[in-house]
Design a protein around this motif. Structure first.
Motif, PDB file in Angstrom:
ATOM      1  N   PRO A 128      -3.685 -16.758 -15.053  1.00 21.65           N
ATOM      2  CA  PRO A 128      -2.731 -15.757 -14.544  1.00 21.65           C
ATOM      3  C   PRO A 128      -3.387 -14.416 -14.226  1.00 21.65           C
ATOM      4  N   LEU A 129      -4.452 -14.075 -14.943  1.00 22.04           N
ATOM      5  CA  LEU A 129      -5.133 -12.814 -14.665  1.00 22.04           C
ATOM      6  C   LEU A 129      -5.860 -12.873 -13.324  1.00 22.04           C
ATOM      7  N   ILE A 130      -6.388 -14.050 -12.968  1.00 25.51           N
ATOM      8  CA  ILE A 130      -7.024 -14.213 -11.658  1.00 25.51           C
ATOM      9  C   ILE A 130      -5.985 -14.051 -10.553  1.00 25.51           C
ATOM     10  N   VAL A 131      -4.799 -14.643 -10.763  1.00 21.48           N
ATOM     11  CA  VAL A 131      -3.721 -14.492  -9.779  1.00 21.48           C
ATOM     12  C   VAL A 131      -3.376 -13.017  -9.600  1.00 21.48           C
ATOM     13  N   PHE A 132      -3.336 -12.282 -10.708  1.00 23.56           N
ATOM     14  CA  PHE A 132      -3.019 -10.854 -10.630  1.00 23.56           C
ATOM     15  C   PHE A 132      -4.082 -10.095  -9.840  1.00 23.56           C
ATOM     16  N   VAL A 133      -5.348 -10.402 -10.083  1.00 21.36           N
ATOM     17  CA  VAL A 133      -6.436  -9.741  -9.355  1.00 21.36           C
ATOM     18  C   VAL A 133      -6.338 -10.046  -7.860  1.00 21.36           C
ATOM     19  N   LEU A 134      -6.020 -11.301  -7.525  1.00 22.20           N
ATOM     20  CA  LEU A 134      -5.866 -11.675  -6.121  1.00 22.20           C
ATOM     21  C   LEU A 134      -4.703 -10.921  -5.486  1.00 22.20           C
ATOM     22  N   PHE A 135      -3.626 -10.743  -6.249  1.00 25.06           N
ATOM     23  CA  PHE A 135      -2.495  -9.946  -5.778  1.00 25.06           C
ATOM     24  C   PHE A 135      -2.961  -8.538  -5.419  1.00 25.06           C
ATOM     25  N   VAL A 136      -3.677  -7.924  -6.348  1.00 22.42           N
ATOM     26  CA  VAL A 136      -4.111  -6.536  -6.158  1.00 22.42           C
ATOM     27  C   VAL A 136      -5.039  -6.413  -4.956  1.00 22.42           C
ATOM     28  N   LEU A 137      -5.964  -7.361  -4.811  1.00 23.91           N
ATOM     29  CA  LEU A 137      -6.968  -7.274  -3.760  1.00 23.91           C
ATOM     30  C   LEU A 137      -6.435  -7.609  -2.371  1.00 23.91           C
ATOM     31  N   PHE A 138      -5.496  -8.566  -2.300  1.00 26.14           N
ATOM     32  CA  PHE A 138      -5.112  -9.083  -0.988  1.00 26.14           C
ATOM     33  C   PHE A 138      -3.666  -8.808  -0.575  1.00 26.14           C
ATOM     34  N   LEU A 139      -2.767  -8.663  -1.529  1.00 29.41           N
ATOM     35  CA  LEU A 139      -1.358  -8.498  -1.170  1.00 29.41           C
ATOM     36  C   LEU A 139      -0.809  -7.108  -1.464  1.00 29.41           C
ATOM     37  N   GLY A 140      -1.519  -6.344  -2.281  1.00 31.25           N
ATOM     38  CA  GLY A 140      -1.020  -5.029  -2.672  1.00 31.25           C
ATOM     39  C   GLY A 140      -0.771  -4.117  -1.482  1.00 31.25           C
ATOM     40  N   ASP A 141      -1.759  -3.988  -0.607  1.00 30.04           N
ATOM     41  CA  ASP A 141      -1.624  -3.095   0.550  1.00 30.04           C
ATOM     42  C   ASP A 141      -0.532  -3.582   1.501  1.00 30.04           C
ATOM     43  N   LEU A 142      -0.419  -4.901   1.633  1.00 28.49           N
ATOM     44  CA  LEU A 142       0.606  -5.458   2.522  1.00 28.49           C
ATOM     45  C   LEU A 142       2.010  -5.097   2.031  1.00 28.49           C
ATOM     46  N   GLN A 143       2.234  -5.242   0.727  1.00 28.35           N
ATOM     47  CA  GLN A 143       3.547  -4.908   0.174  1.00 28.35           C
ATOM     48  C   GLN A 143       3.799  -3.400   0.206  1.00 28.35           C
ATOM     49  N   ALA A 144       2.745  -2.615  -0.007  1.00 30.65           N
ATOM     50  CA  ALA A 144       2.894  -1.162   0.056  1.00 30.65           C
ATOM     51  C   ALA A 144       3.279  -0.716   1.467  1.00 30.65           C
ATOM     52  N   ASP A 145       2.658  -1.320   2.477  1.00 28.01           N
ATOM     53  CA  ASP A 145       2.985  -0.984   3.867  1.00 28.01           C
ATOM     54  C   ASP A 145       4.433  -1.347   4.188  1.00 28.01           C
ATOM     55  N   GLN A 146       4.895  -2.478   3.651  1.00 28.57           N
ATOM     56  CA  GLN A 146       6.279  -2.885   3.875  1.00 28.57           C
ATOM     57  C   GLN A 146       7.249  -1.878   3.262  1.00 28.57           C
ATOM     58  N   ALA A 147       6.900  -1.369   2.072  1.00 28.58           N
ATOM     59  CA  ALA A 147       7.759  -0.381   1.415  1.00 28.58           C
ATOM     60  C   ALA A 147       7.732   0.948   2.161  1.00 28.58           C
ATOM     61  N   LYS A 148       6.559   1.359   2.616  1.00 28.49           N
ATOM     62  CA  LYS A 148       6.438   2.626   3.329  1.00 28.49           C
ATOM     63  C   LYS A 148       7.258   2.636   4.615  1.00 28.49           C
ATOM     64  N   ALA A 149       7.317   1.477   5.278  1.00 26.52           N
ATOM     65  CA  ALA A 149       8.049   1.393   6.540  1.00 26.52           C
ATOM     66  C   ALA A 149       9.530   1.694   6.361  1.00 26.52           C
ATOM     67  N   ILE A 150      10.050   1.453   5.179  1.00 23.70           N
ATOM     68  CA  ILE A 150      11.475   1.675   4.917  1.00 23.70           C
ATOM     69  C   ILE A 150      11.815   3.165   4.920  1.00 23.70           C
ATOM     70  N   PHE A 151      10.840   3.999   4.551  1.00 23.81           N
ATOM     71  CA  PHE A 151      11.108   5.439   4.470  1.00 23.81           C
ATOM     72  C   PHE A 151      11.065   6.127   5.834  1.00 23.81           C
TER      73      PHE A 151
END
Length: 298
Positions: free
Chosen positions: A37-60
């Motif tokens: 599960p820690l590897i999955v978390f690291v992969l989230f941070v490295l590859f999906l974090g920015d994508l989800q942040a951009d999606q949230a920013k677009a709402i504002f």
């Protein structure tokens, strides 16, 4: 000879303790159960974090917002997904003890004793709960440390809610994995099934990406996957504080963020929140508990 209730409890405790001891002796198994599960978390941070942040920013839509709260909001979304998925994957992996007992003939030896099938099934379930809960508590410690470093918006009540929901999720996952693995007798088959399940369960429960981006048919399919509701509840708990801070001056964004990040689920045309998700999730625990007892009797 029919065993008394006290004898059954003692037998259940002994069998559960045996399975836990076997699991703990396998140091590599313990390590990789925690590492996965820690590897999955690291992969989230490295590859999906920015994508989800951009999606949230677009709402504002260009409005000013608290960047630290936004970072915490996205991080908590990722952590909720990791924890909810880990409950399932760790539980299925821990069932290797029962499968090995079947393949090696140990389960046959246990079955010829006066211990009933129900006691044996429940004992494997209890040991699975203990093993999975221990691993998940370690994952939670790492998760809380990461949240504290990147932006802490959880209340004391939120922390206790996370712990309680973790216990319920482990209970549900252990019931499902025990029921499933009662019908598997080969270590190789268990490994293959666990590998396939680990690869797809995160998508089926909407942990890796918001459910609302799935095709409509898939959105309805995930409603029949019990961990979907676990993931939804975890998201609501983990993200609540950051969401409140992020939208306190921008109330219009609250519903938009809730929809975009699946804080609510479309339940056959009706939007449901964390309270209804919890009721449905609790109902699945009751159903699977009854099924485990029934399978142990017949």
């Amino acid at each position: 000879m029919k065993k008394s209730f006290t004898d059954n409890i003692r037998a259940m405790g002994s069998l559960s303790a045996r399975s836990v001891r076997i699991f703990l002796k396998d140091k590599a198994g313990v390590f990789f159960s925690l590492l996965a599960p820690l590897i999955v978390f690291v992969l989230f941070v490295l590859f999906l974090g920015d994508l989800q942040a951009d999606q949230a920013k677009a709402i504002f839509q260009g409005a000013e917002y608290d960047e630290k709260a936004l970072e915490s909001f996205v991080n908590c979304w990722m952590i909720a997904g990791v924890v909810s998925v880990a409950c399932v994957t760790v539980s299925f992996s821990a069932q290797s003890i029962m499968i090995a007992d079947k393949q090696n003939g140990n389960l046959t030896d246990i079955a010829v004793t006066p211990v009933s099938r129900t006691v044996i099934s429940v004992a494997y379930f209890m040991s699975n709960c203990l093993i999975t809960l221990t691993i998940l508590l370690c994952v939670l410690v790492v998760s809380f440390v990461y949240i504290a470093v990147t932006g802490w918006y959880l209340s004391v009540a939120d922390v206790f809610a996370v712990l309680g929901m973790t216990a319920l999720s482990v209970l549900n996952a252990s019931l499902i994995s025990t029921l499933t693995c009662l019908f598997i007798s080969s270590v190789n088959a268990h490994g293959a099934i666990t590998g396939i399940m680990s690869a797809v369960i995160g998508f089926l429960m909407g942990a890796y990406m918001p459910i609302n981006i799935f095709p409509k048919a898939v959105q309805y399919i995930v409603l029949f996957v019990p961990p979907t509701y676990s993931a939804g509840i975890f998201r609501n708990i983990f993200m609540r504080g950051a969401l409140e801070r992020l939208t306190e001056d921008l109330p219009y964004a609250k519903d938009a963020l809730g929809d975009a990040f699946s804080l609510r689920i479309d339940f056959f045309g009706h939007e449901i929140g964390a309270d209804i998700m919890l009721a449905i999730f609790a109902a699945t625990i009751v159903i699977f508990s009854a099924a485990l007892i029934f399978v142990g009797v017949v």
